[in-house]
Design an enzyme around this catalytic site. Structure first.
Site, PDB file in Angstrom:
ATOM      1  N   HIS A  76      -1.656   0.304  -9.625  1.00 21.69           N
ATOM      2  CA  HIS A  76      -2.219  -0.641  -8.656  1.00 21.69           C
ATOM      3  C   HIS A  76      -2.830  -1.828  -9.410  1.00 21.69           C
ATOM      4  O   HIS A  76      -3.974  -2.240  -9.147  1.00 21.69           O
ATOM      5  CB  HIS A  76      -3.266   0.045  -7.788  1.00 21.69           C
ATOM      6  CG  HIS A  76      -3.484  -0.637  -6.469  1.00 21.69           C
ATOM      7  ND1 HIS A  76      -3.918   0.018  -5.345  1.00 21.69           N
ATOM      8  CD2 HIS A  76      -3.325  -1.929  -6.077  1.00 21.69           C
ATOM      9  CE1 HIS A  76      -4.025  -0.819  -4.333  1.00 21.69           C
ATOM     10  NE2 HIS A  76      -3.664  -2.023  -4.758  1.00 21.69           N
ATOM     11  N   ARG A 133       0.858  -1.178   0.000  1.00 22.74           N
ATOM     12  CA  ARG A 133       0.000   0.000   0.000  1.00 22.74           C
ATOM     13  C   ARG A 133       0.893   1.225   0.000  1.00 22.74           C
ATOM     14  O   ARG A 133       1.993   1.220   0.563  1.00 22.74           O
ATOM     15  CB  ARG A 133      -0.912   0.030   1.241  1.00 22.74           C
ATOM     16  CG  ARG A 133      -2.082  -0.940   1.182  1.00 22.74           C
ATOM     17  CD  ARG A 133      -3.099  -0.513   0.129  1.00 22.74           C
ATOM     18  NE  ARG A 133      -4.303  -1.332   0.151  1.00 22.74           N
ATOM     19  CZ  ARG A 133      -4.473  -2.435  -0.557  1.00 22.74           C
ATOM     20  NH1 ARG A 133      -3.491  -2.876  -1.336  1.00 22.74           N
ATOM     21  NH2 ARG A 133      -5.622  -3.099  -0.515  1.00 22.74           N
ATOM     22  N   GLU A 160      -4.335   7.801  -4.832  1.00 25.00           N
ATOM     23  CA  GLU A 160      -4.540   7.087  -6.095  1.00 25.00           C
ATOM     24  C   GLU A 160      -5.731   7.673  -6.835  1.00 25.00           C
ATOM     25  O   GLU A 160      -6.829   7.730  -6.264  1.00 25.00           O
ATOM     26  CB  GLU A 160      -4.739   5.589  -5.833  1.00 25.00           C
ATOM     27  CG  GLU A 160      -3.477   4.929  -5.284  1.00 25.00           C
ATOM     28  CD  GLU A 160      -3.577   3.422  -5.138  1.00 25.00           C
ATOM     29  OE1 GLU A 160      -4.703   2.880  -5.191  1.00 25.00           O
ATOM     30  OE2 GLU A 160      -2.531   2.762  -4.977  1.00 25.00           O
TER      31      GLU A 160
END
Length: 322
Positions: free
Chosen positions: A282, A233, A263
């Protein structure tokens, strides 16, 4: 009579739609924001959480009919678990379903960085064949990798690295000496891992204890020219500014980031100018095979809740009726 709603923050695959459509009309939220979720969740009996959808206490309060929340993945940091638990709403998730895909992604990044693949690709496409006589790529062979987080992903990564003749170190507060011995992994304290590693790869959850875990002090303890890989993360690294600084001064030989604290990230940040950084949106856990397993696990567990059965994977099992 109006059908209940199965609301999703992003589209689902056919398997999940077929399973969940038995319990309501499947819809995708218009925007992945708190306001949009609050507006559109009122008639929902289930919520499917993909990406960074903010499932806050406010969102949960706006859903009086909500029976289950499903998370496509292992990280549930964007879901207010306390608010769901207070409402006796189970949150199902999919630990392990994307683990191999992420571990493969880590190996891919390690190889791409040390073999300088982006650099060679750019040079040859620019017509510079003689670039081969300049900088030299590196190897995994006879180097040391430090795995931070020796859970499902970390253990699979250790298995995948076995043929590369690497020294594999790992750090995790939860000790598993039997598995470490089987995989030829040496469990060490964090300072030793940092001092010995040529590759530092992060596979730890984001929580109050791990936020900013990789900070200036820890990066300073890495060997000069080491590589940093983060597929965990974004928040486990103190800041992009810090990574940018250590790339600029050469202490880091390169970095690979699949995750970011914000993000999508701000692409104007100076970190994105470096030629020795690889980035992805991601996406390392969202391969075709991984997503097939993830959707199947999640939707089957959500269906189990509707049928009064016990799901396999639930974050807050205390809400389940015995």
């Amino acid at each position: 009579m109006t059908r209940p709603i199965i609301l999703a923050s992003q589209p689902m695959n056919d398997y999940a739609e077929n399973v969940l459509s038995k319990y309501g009309e499947c819809r995708v939220v218009s925007e992945m924001t708190e306001d949009a979720l609050c507006r559109e969740i009122g008639d929902a009996v289930a919520l499917v959480v993909r990406g960074q959808a903010p499932v806050t206490a406010k969102v949960i309060a706006a859903a009086p009919h909500l029976k289950v929340i499903g998370r496509t993945g292992v990280g549930y940091d964007t879901i207010d678990i306390s608010a769901a638990t207070a409402r006796s709403i189970p949150v199902v998730y999919t630990p392990g379903a994307g683990a191999r895909a992420v571990a493969e992604g880590a190996v891919t990044f390690m190889l791409a960085l040390c073999k300088m693949l982006p650099y060679w690709d750019e040079e040859l496409k620019a017509g510079n064949w003689n670039s081969r006589y300049g900088p030299q790529g590196g190897d995994l062979d006879e180097h040391t990798v430090g795995i931070v987080g020796f859970g499902r992903i970390g253990k699979i990564l250790a298995e995948l690295l076995a043929p590369f003749n690497m020294t594999v170190l790992a750090h995790d507060p939860v000790k598993d000496p039997e598995t470490a011995k089987r995989l030829n992994v040496t469990m060490v304290e964090m300072d030793e891992l940092l001092a010995r590693s040529n590759f530092l790869t992060l596979h730890l959850p984001e929580n109050a204890q791990t936020m900013g875990f990789i900070n200036r002090d820890k990066l300073s303890k890495l060997q000069k020219g080491s590589y940093l890989i983060n597929l965990a993360r974004g928040g486990v690294i103190e800041s992009l500014d810090l990574v940018d600084e250590f790339l600029t001064n050469g202490h880091l030989g390169g970095a690979a980031l699949d995750v970011f604290n914000q993000e999508p990230p701000n692409l104007k940040h100076p970190i994105f100018r470096h030629k020795n950084i690889l980035v992805s949106p991601h996406s390392m856990a969202t391969t075709r095979g991984a997503m097939t397993r993830i959707f199947q696990s999640m939707s089957d567990d959500m269906a189990a809740i509707f049928e009064g059965k016990k799901p396999k994977f639930v974050v807050n099992p205390e809400v389940l009726k015995s």
